[in-house]
Design a protein around this motif. Structure first.
Motif, PDB file in Angstrom:
ATOM      1  N   ASN A 116       0.830  -1.193   0.000  1.00  0.00           N
ATOM      2  CA  ASN A 116       0.000   0.000   0.000  1.00  0.00           C
ATOM      3  C   ASN A 116       0.874   1.256   0.000  1.00  0.00           C
ATOM      4  O   ASN A 116       1.561   1.543   0.970  1.00  0.00           O
ATOM      5  CB  ASN A 116      -0.922  -0.008   1.237  1.00  0.00           C
ATOM      6  N   ASN A 117       0.826   2.003  -1.121  1.00  0.00           N
ATOM      7  CA  ASN A 117       1.624   3.223  -1.241  1.00  0.00           C
ATOM      8  C   ASN A 117       0.797   4.486  -1.034  1.00  0.00           C
ATOM      9  O   ASN A 117       1.227   5.571  -1.388  1.00  0.00           O
ATOM     10  CB  ASN A 117       2.291   3.274  -2.624  1.00  0.00           C
ATOM     11  N   THR A 118      -0.394   4.328  -0.505  1.00  0.00           N
ATOM     12  CA  THR A 118      -1.266   5.482  -0.291  1.00  0.00           C
ATOM     13  C   THR A 118      -0.661   6.424   0.744  1.00  0.00           C
ATOM     14  O   THR A 118      -0.195   5.997   1.798  1.00  0.00           O
ATOM     15  CB  THR A 118      -2.660   5.027   0.191  1.00  0.00           C
ATOM     16  N   LYS A 119      -0.634   7.711   0.416  1.00  0.00           N
ATOM     17  CA  LYS A 119      -0.100   8.728   1.308  1.00  0.00           C
ATOM     18  C   LYS A 119      -1.241   9.426   2.056  1.00  0.00           C
ATOM     19  O   LYS A 119      -2.284   9.730   1.473  1.00  0.00           O
ATOM     20  CB  LYS A 119       0.696   9.767   0.524  1.00  0.00           C
ATOM     21  N   ASN A 120      -1.017   9.649   3.319  1.00  0.00           N
ATOM     22  CA  ASN A 120      -1.992  10.370   4.142  1.00  0.00           C
ATOM     23  C   ASN A 120      -1.562  11.825   4.270  1.00  0.00           C
ATOM     24  O   ASN A 120      -0.470  12.115   4.774  1.00  0.00           O
ATOM     25  CB  ASN A 120      -2.108   9.733   5.525  1.00  0.00           C
ATOM     26  N   ILE A 121      -2.403  12.722   3.804  1.00  0.00           N
ATOM     27  CA  ILE A 121      -2.094  14.147   3.797  1.00  0.00           C
ATOM     28  C   ILE A 121      -3.066  14.891   4.707  1.00  0.00           C
ATOM     29  O   ILE A 121      -4.286  14.792   4.532  1.00  0.00           O
ATOM     30  CB  ILE A 121      -2.172  14.737   2.372  1.00  0.00           C
ATOM     31  N   ALA A 122      -2.529  15.619   5.660  1.00  0.00           N
ATOM     32  CA  ALA A 122      -3.354  16.472   6.527  1.00  0.00           C
ATOM     33  C   ALA A 122      -3.584  17.807   5.826  1.00  0.00           C
ATOM     34  O   ALA A 122      -2.667  18.376   5.238  1.00  0.00           O
ATOM     35  CB  ALA A 122      -2.664  16.698   7.864  1.00  0.00           C
ATOM     36  N   TYR A 149     -13.133  20.759  -2.348  1.00  0.00           N
ATOM     37  CA  TYR A 149     -13.828  19.890  -3.302  1.00  0.00           C
ATOM     38  C   TYR A 149     -12.851  19.281  -4.298  1.00  0.00           C
ATOM     39  O   TYR A 149     -12.934  18.095  -4.635  1.00  0.00           O
ATOM     40  CB  TYR A 149     -14.905  20.693  -4.028  1.00  0.00           C
ATOM     41  N   ASN A 150     -11.916  20.088  -4.783  1.00  0.00           N
ATOM     42  CA  ASN A 150     -10.953  19.577  -5.767  1.00  0.00           C
ATOM     43  C   ASN A 150      -9.989  18.564  -5.165  1.00  0.00           C
ATOM     44  O   ASN A 150      -9.560  17.621  -5.854  1.00  0.00           O
ATOM     45  CB  ASN A 150     -10.190  20.739  -6.400  1.00  0.00           C
ATOM     46  N   LEU A 151      -9.647  18.739  -3.898  1.00  0.00           N
ATOM     47  CA  LEU A 151      -8.795  17.739  -3.250  1.00  0.00           C
ATOM     48  C   LEU A 151      -9.528  16.403  -3.126  1.00  0.00           C
ATOM     49  O   LEU A 151      -8.923  15.339  -3.279  1.00  0.00           O
ATOM     50  CB  LEU A 151      -8.352  18.240  -1.878  1.00  0.00           C
ATOM     51  N   ILE A 152     -10.814  16.457  -2.842  1.00  0.00           N
ATOM     52  CA  ILE A 152     -11.610  15.227  -2.789  1.00  0.00           C
ATOM     53  C   ILE A 152     -11.585  14.537  -4.151  1.00  0.00           C
ATOM     54  O   ILE A 152     -11.430  13.309  -4.243  1.00  0.00           O
ATOM     55  CB  ILE A 152     -13.062  15.538  -2.379  1.00  0.00           C
ATOM     56  N   THR A 153     -11.690  15.305  -5.215  1.00  0.00           N
ATOM     57  CA  THR A 153     -11.651  14.744  -6.569  1.00  0.00           C
ATOM     58  C   THR A 153     -10.295  14.098  -6.856  1.00  0.00           C
ATOM     59  O   THR A 153     -10.219  12.999  -7.412  1.00  0.00           O
ATOM     60  CB  THR A 153     -11.936  15.844  -7.605  1.00  0.00           C
ATOM     61  N   ILE A 154      -9.226  14.798  -6.459  1.00  0.00           N
ATOM     62  CA  ILE A 154      -7.883  14.273  -6.664  1.00  0.00           C
ATOM     63  C   ILE A 154      -7.693  12.947  -5.927  1.00  0.00           C
ATOM     64  O   ILE A 154      -7.076  12.004  -6.447  1.00  0.00           O
ATOM     65  CB  ILE A 154      -6.834  15.302  -6.190  1.00  0.00           C
ATOM     66  N   SER A 155      -8.228  12.860  -4.728  1.00  0.00           N
ATOM     67  CA  SER A 155      -8.028  11.656  -3.910  1.00  0.00           C
ATOM     68  C   SER A 155      -8.599  10.411  -4.570  1.00  0.00           C
ATOM     69  O   SER A 155      -8.143   9.285  -4.313  1.00  0.00           O
ATOM     70  CB  SER A 155      -8.656  11.850  -2.522  1.00  0.00           C
ATOM     71  N   LYS A 156      -9.590  10.592  -5.432  1.00  0.00           N
ATOM     72  CA  LYS A 156     -10.214   9.452  -6.102  1.00  0.00           C
ATOM     73  C   LYS A 156      -9.364   8.941  -7.257  1.00  0.00           C
ATOM     74  O   LYS A 156      -9.531   7.798  -7.697  1.00  0.00           O
ATOM     75  CB  LYS A 156     -11.599   9.847  -6.619  1.00  0.00           C
ATOM     76  N   PHE A 205      -6.850  12.422   2.001  1.00  0.00           N
ATOM     77  CA  PHE A 205      -6.807  13.754   2.592  1.00  0.00           C
ATOM     78  C   PHE A 205      -7.655  13.776   3.862  1.00  0.00           C
ATOM     79  O   PHE A 205      -8.820  13.378   3.842  1.00  0.00           O
ATOM     80  CB  PHE A 205      -7.321  14.799   1.599  1.00  0.00           C
ATOM     81  N   PHE A 206      -7.048  14.249   4.929  1.00  0.00           N
ATOM     82  CA  PHE A 206      -7.737  14.376   6.215  1.00  0.00           C
ATOM     83  C   PHE A 206      -7.856  15.864   6.548  1.00  0.00           C
ATOM     84  O   PHE A 206      -6.840  16.550   6.693  1.00  0.00           O
ATOM     85  CB  PHE A 206      -6.965  13.647   7.318  1.00  0.00           C
ATOM     86  N   PHE A 207      -9.084  16.349   6.657  1.00  0.00           N
ATOM     87  CA  PHE A 207      -9.307  17.785   6.830  1.00  0.00           C
ATOM     88  C   PHE A 207      -9.424  18.144   8.304  1.00  0.00           C
ATOM     89  O   PHE A 207     -10.225  17.550   9.042  1.00  0.00           O
ATOM     90  CB  PHE A 207     -10.556  18.219   6.068  1.00  0.00           C
ATOM     91  N   PHE A 208      -8.622  19.112   8.702  1.00  0.00           N
ATOM     92  CA  PHE A 208      -8.630  19.624  10.068  1.00  0.00           C
ATOM     93  C   PHE A 208      -9.225  21.029  10.032  1.00  0.00           C
ATOM     94  O   PHE A 208      -8.563  21.996   9.681  1.00  0.00           O
ATOM     95  CB  PHE A 208      -7.221  19.621  10.648  1.00  0.00           C
ATOM     96  N   LYS A 213       3.945  13.544  12.712  1.00  0.00           N
ATOM     97  CA  LYS A 213       4.759  12.862  11.708  1.00  0.00           C
ATOM     98  C   LYS A 213       4.433  11.376  11.649  1.00  0.00           C
ATOM     99  O   LYS A 213       4.516  10.753  10.585  1.00  0.00           O
ATOM    100  CB  LYS A 213       6.238  13.077  12.025  1.00  0.00           C
ATOM    101  N   LYS A 214       4.044  10.798  12.763  1.00  0.00           N
ATOM    102  CA  LYS A 214       3.735   9.370  12.812  1.00  0.00           C
ATOM    103  C   LYS A 214       2.491   9.044  11.985  1.00  0.00           C
ATOM    104  O   LYS A 214       2.380   7.957  11.405  1.00  0.00           O
ATOM    105  CB  LYS A 214       3.527   8.941  14.266  1.00  0.00           C
ATOM    106  N   LYS A 215       1.560   9.996  11.903  1.00  0.00           N
ATOM    107  CA  LYS A 215       0.275   9.735  11.247  1.00  0.00           C
ATOM    108  C   LYS A 215       0.201  10.223   9.806  1.00  0.00           C
ATOM    109  O   LYS A 215      -0.580   9.690   9.010  1.00  0.00           O
ATOM    110  CB  LYS A 215      -0.853  10.387  12.051  1.00  0.00           C
ATOM    111  N   PHE A 216       1.006  11.239   9.459  1.00  0.00           N
ATOM    112  CA  PHE A 216       0.821  11.884   8.161  1.00  0.00           C
ATOM    113  C   PHE A 216       2.128  12.013   7.383  1.00  0.00           C
ATOM    114  O   PHE A 216       3.195  12.234   7.960  1.00  0.00           O
ATOM    115  CB  PHE A 216       0.183  13.265   8.336  1.00  0.00           C
ATOM    116  N   ASP A 217       1.990  11.906   6.059  1.00  0.00           N
ATOM    117  CA  ASP A 217       3.144  11.993   5.163  1.00  0.00           C
ATOM    118  C   ASP A 217       3.376  13.411   4.660  1.00  0.00           C
ATOM    119  O   ASP A 217       4.434  13.697   4.082  1.00  0.00           O
ATOM    120  CB  ASP A 217       2.923  11.071   3.958  1.00  0.00           C
TER     121      ASP A 217
END
Length: 227
Positions: free
Chosen positions: A2-8, A24-31, A37-40, A64-68
């Motif tokens: 699994n090479n999926t990156k988690n971006i905050a 909205y565009n980030l949601i589109t990119i994630s697909k 993408f995790f939104f704070f 750093k442990k949770k996000f790339d």
């Protein structure tokens, strides 16, 4: 593997049309790419409202442990702080790749928008195509780099068309709804004529348009408006 990156994503106030479009565009990119993408959604740093400032504890969950990596809607987040205060806040994310969007504070990569040409082209268009002469300009926060750039663009366009800058037609806003309505009501109390409005962002333009329509002004008969 699994090479999926988690971006905050630090994204104050996604109800704002500008930040909503980015969201909205980030949601589109994630697909289409291997990103989560995790939104704070906290609030602006050092917000004047203590309750809203309290929402910002959520930014402490980005580690750093949770996000790339981290994307920061810096134009929204940093309304009320200076560069040194912003850099101090970012210290907690040391070691995590970080990119700012819209406001460059140095030290980090940044995706910038062209604040100047859009405002100038709008003012030129209103004057030369629609023959408007009494153009209200609604600023953003006057200590905000993007807001200053947009205000200067308005002034340049007014002068380039042989008109005079009238301070009464420059209304202070803050990219949100509360201050702009107060400034607008103060302007209307002076009974000055106007035929166009240019706001520093879409949200303020929508708020002003809604208020004036409720006051029985007509578009485009009485004025035209742009955000």
């Amino acid at each position: 593997m699994n090479n999926t990156k988690n971006i905050a994503v630090i994204a104050p106030d996604i109800s704002n049309p500008y930040t909503y479009k980015l969201w909205y565009n980030l949601i589109t990119i994630s697909k289409n790419y291997n990103f989560n993408f995790f939104f704070f959604v906290g609030n602006q740093l050092m917000h004047k409202d203590s309750e809203k400032r309290g929402w910002n504890f959520i930014y402490d969950f980005i580690t750093k442990k949770k996000f790339d990596g981290i994307l920061v809607f810096s134009g929204s987040l940093l309304h009320f702080v200076n560069r040194d205060e912003a850099l101090s806040f970012y210290e907690k994310y040391k070691g995590i790749p970080l990119v700012n969007i819209s406001l460059d504070i140095g030290n980090f990569p940044c995706v910038l928008t062209d604040n100047k040409s859009g405002i100038k082209e709008t003012v030129h268009h209103f004057i030369n195509k629609h023959h408007k002469k009494k153009i209200i300009f609604i600023t953003g926060p006057l200590n905000h780099e993007e807001a200053i750039e947009r205000l200067n663009a308005y002034k340049e366009a007014i002068l380039e068309n042989g008109l005079e800058i009238n301070p009464d037609y420059i209304l202070e806003g803050d990219f949100h709804s509360e201050m702009v309505l107060s400034s607008l009501k103060n302007f209307l109390s002076k009974n000055l004529e106007f035929d166009a409005i240019v706001a520093s962002n879409d949200l303020m333009a929508l708020v002003v348009m809604d208020y004036l329509l409720n006051k029985k002004y007509k578009i485009p008969e009485d004025f035209i408006i742009s955000g």
